[in-house]
Design a protein around this motif. Structure first.
Motif: not given
Length: 298
Positions: A34, A38, A42, A277, A280, A282-284
């Motif tokens: 994940l 992500s 980004v 966006t 990405a 939030n997952l990062l």
């Protein structure tokens, strides 16, 4: 010791790889699928924003009068709007503006929030009460409503949107840093430094601040996505940059009438850009939390 009587300790020391916190972080981070996905998204967005003039196939402000409101085609991959402007080019340039708003506004809010959180957590008493009561006042307003109030006072515009988004980011950073400071200032090494006669400034900057950064970094990453979404919402209701500026919220706002006429592409593609966006970032942020938090590692 070998047969010649020489010690093997230097050889063992030379072959031992020293581990560092950065190396441990990177090894844990790259094992998370994940995080890789992500993080790649980004980085791709940042690349697109930086090199937008070379990536975009058309000028985002130039009109193609022969292709008004055209659907996606070989010449315009995402179609054109009602003025004949290429939607894909406007979305690419919009990435530059949206990332600028998100990163700059959250950075300003983070710096101010860290400063206030350090003061509130370290000195306590009336300083803590004053700062935290001010934060509670800001928390009483929903983030979007607070941003609308700030823009209504300052007026529409790109820089005013940045200020508005920064204002509602400050109290959260202040509260995160304050909570970390309250626990860190009781640590043995901080007490030892204080007993040694170190000044408060040295204790705060060298011994307490580094311990608060892991939580700040995680929230900083996740807050960028929220800020981009808030900025797009302000632009959508007419409180953002000028209508002609290729910003994702502006593109959505101008596509409302076209969407009702069946031109779905003008709304779908900028909406997907905002969705991907925000997702990405939030997952990062989740991946960074899993990597930086020792409890999550276990």
């Amino acid at each position: 010791m070998n047969q010649s009587g020489e010690s093997l300790a230097p050889d063992i020391a030379a072959t031992t790889t020293l581990r560092s916190p950065w190396r441990d972080f990177w090894q844990t981070f790259i094992r998370n699928p994940l995080a890789l996905v992500s993080g790649s998204v980004v980085l791709l967005l940042i690349f697109i924003a930086i090199f937008a003039p070379w990536i975009a196939p058309y000028d985002p402000m130039s009109a193609d009068w022969a292709s008004l409101s055209s659907l996606p085609s070989a010449s315009h991959w995402m179609g054109t709007d009602d003025l004949g402007r290429d939607v894909m080019s406007r979305i690419i340039y919009g990435a530059r503006i949206s990332l600028y708003i998100g990163i700059v506004s959250v950075t300003i809010g983070m710096v101010i929030g860290i400063f206030l959180g350090l003061l509130a957590g370290y000195y306590g008493r009336w300083v803590d009460m004053l700062i935290m009561r001010g934060a509670d006042v800001l928390f009483a307003f929903p983030g979007m409503l607070l941003a609308i109030a700030v823009v209504a006072i300052l007026g529409p515009g790109l820089n005013n949107v940045v200020i508005a988004v920064a204002v509602f980011s400050v109290p959260v950073f202040a509260r995160i840093v304050r909570a970390s400071v309250l626990s860190l200032k009781q640590a043995a090494y901080v007490e030892a430094t204080r007993c040694a006669g170190a000044r408060d400034r040295v204790i705060i900057l060298r011994h307490i601040l580094p311990g608060t950064l892991s939580g700040v970094i995680v929230y900083f990453t996740m807050r960028i996505g929220t800020s981009i979404l808030t900025a797009a919402g302000l632009s959508f209701i007419g409180l953002g940059p000028e209508p002609d500026v290729p910003e994702w919220g502006n593109i959505l706002a101008m596509s409302r009438s076209m969407m009702m006429a069946g031109y779905w592409h003008v709304s779908v593609f900028p909406g997907l850009a905002i969705f991907l966006t925000v997702l990405a970032f939030n997952l990062l942020g989740d991946a960074l939390r899993d990597t930086l938090d020792p409890k999550m590692k276990k």
